[in-house]
Design a protein around this motif. Structure first.
Motif, short mmCIF file in Angstrom:
data_model
loop_
_atom_site.label_atom_id
_atom_site.label_comp_id
_atom_site.label_asym_id
_atom_site.label_seq_id
_atom_site.Cartn_x
_atom_site.Cartn_y
_atom_site.Cartn_z
N LYS A 170 52.31 96.75 -12.11
CA LYS A 170 53.13 96.72 -12.21
C LYS A 170 53.50 96.18 -11.35
O LYS A 170 54.74 95.79 -10.50
N ILE A 171 52.80 95.13 -10.48
CA ILE A 171 53.37 94.74 -9.56
C ILE A 171 53.20 92.88 -9.85
O ILE A 171 52.49 91.89 -10.88
N GLU A 172 54.88 92.73 -9.38
CA GLU A 172 54.94 91.51 -9.57
C GLU A 172 55.03 90.40 -8.67
O GLU A 172 54.74 89.05 -8.67
N ALA A 173 54.60 91.10 -7.42
CA ALA A 173 55.11 89.61 -6.11
C ALA A 173 53.89 89.87 -5.10
O ALA A 173 54.09 91.30 -5.06
N LEU A 174 53.41 89.47 -4.07
CA LEU A 174 52.40 89.84 -3.11
C LEU A 174 53.28 89.78 -1.76
O LEU A 174 54.16 88.50 -1.52
N THR A 192 37.03 85.65 3.14
CA THR A 192 38.48 87.11 3.80
C THR A 192 38.18 87.88 4.73
O THR A 192 38.98 88.17 6.13
N GLN A 193 36.69 88.14 4.22
CA GLN A 193 36.08 89.17 4.98
C GLN A 193 35.33 88.87 6.07
O GLN A 193 35.52 89.37 7.48
N LYS A 194 35.17 88.02 6.54
CA LYS A 194 34.59 86.74 7.61
C LYS A 194 36.21 87.34 9.05
O LYS A 194 35.60 86.97 9.98
N ALA A 218 44.85 85.75 -0.37
CA ALA A 218 43.95 85.46 0.78
C ALA A 218 44.49 84.17 0.47
O ALA A 218 43.86 83.60 1.99
N ASN A 219 45.02 83.01 -0.01
CA ASN A 219 45.94 81.76 0.22
C ASN A 219 46.56 81.92 0.93
O ASN A 219 46.65 80.56 1.65
N ARG A 220 46.94 83.01 1.55
CA ARG A 220 48.25 82.29 2.11
C ARG A 220 48.12 82.71 3.50
O ARG A 220 47.82 84.35 3.33
N THR A 221 48.49 82.45 4.70
CA THR A 221 47.55 82.63 5.96
C THR A 221 48.33 83.76 6.32
O THR A 221 48.24 84.29 6.38
N GLU A 222 49.88 84.17 5.96
CA GLU A 222 50.91 85.25 6.80
C GLU A 222 50.29 86.42 5.52
O GLU A 222 50.75 87.39 6.42
N GLN A 223 50.15 86.34 4.55
CA GLN A 223 49.34 87.65 4.04
C GLN A 223 48.30 88.15 4.42
O GLN A 223 47.71 89.24 4.76
N VAL A 224 46.86 87.12 4.89
CA VAL A 224 46.27 87.82 5.49
C VAL A 224 46.02 88.59 7.06
O VAL A 224 45.63 88.89 7.22
#
Length: 192
Positions: free
Chosen positions: A160-164, A139-141, A107-113
């Protein structure tokens, strides 16, 4: 005379009670505090300390709930997929119509939000946004939807997630995990 003899023990007992109430020496005031008063004061002080500890713990838990400790994962530089197939027992148990989609984001990365905003516009009954790091409340807001948080990274380790961001599709046949840059996931998956 007979009546006098009957009253004699009564008079003797009254005389002994009166004589025992007389001081035989100097009388001093009691200087020790009253035990009951002391216990009440101690209980009142302990209640104040307990309430203070409860309020401190409540504040700490509220802060933790708003900003839980997350796990920092790098942004996905390229598309990477892996799959976990279900065994026949699972297929029979959950049924052929079972389908879930999860999007893991930081949630600290704008493009992912922003990607999560597009993702949540689809069938919300089967879709969930799961934070790996960042503020749940903020993030909920922004999304105007409920989000979940992967506490202590249990899900990312299992999947087994290594990247987001990571997009997870689950159905009766198994689980497919796709890690890709946000823009590529948006194009490939459509999230409509």
């Amino acid at each position: 005379m007979k009546n006098d003899l009957l009253l004699l023990p009564l008079f003797l007992s009254l005389h002994v009670a009166w004589a025992s109430s007389l001081a035989l020496g100097p009388v001093y005031p009691v200087i020790e505090p009253d035990l009951l008063t002391l216990l009440k004061e101690h209980a009142r002080e302990e209640l104040q300390r307990a309430n203070s500890r409860i309020n401190q713990n409540r504040n700490r838990l509220e802060n933790w709930a708003k900003n839980p400790q997350g796990i920092s994962l790098p942004a996905a530089p390229e598309t990477k997929r892996h799959r976990f197939d279900s065994n026949p027992e699972v297929k029979a148990f959950i049924g052929p119509d079972y389908q879930r989609e999860w999007l893991f984001i930081d949630a600290n990365r704008t493009e992912q939000v922003e990607l999560a905003g597009i993702f949540t516009q689809g069938n919300s009954a089967i879709r969930r946004v799961i934070l790996v790091s960042g503020s749940v409340e903020k993030t909920q807001k922004v999304l105007e939807k409920r989000v979940w948080f992967d506490q202590s990274g249990a899900l990312i380790r299992r999947l087994k997630i290594e990247a987001l961001p990571a997009f997870v599709q689950m159905d009766a046949t198994g689980i497919t995990v796709t890690q890709a840059p946000a823009s590529r996931l948006m194009k490939e998956k459509g999230f409509k």
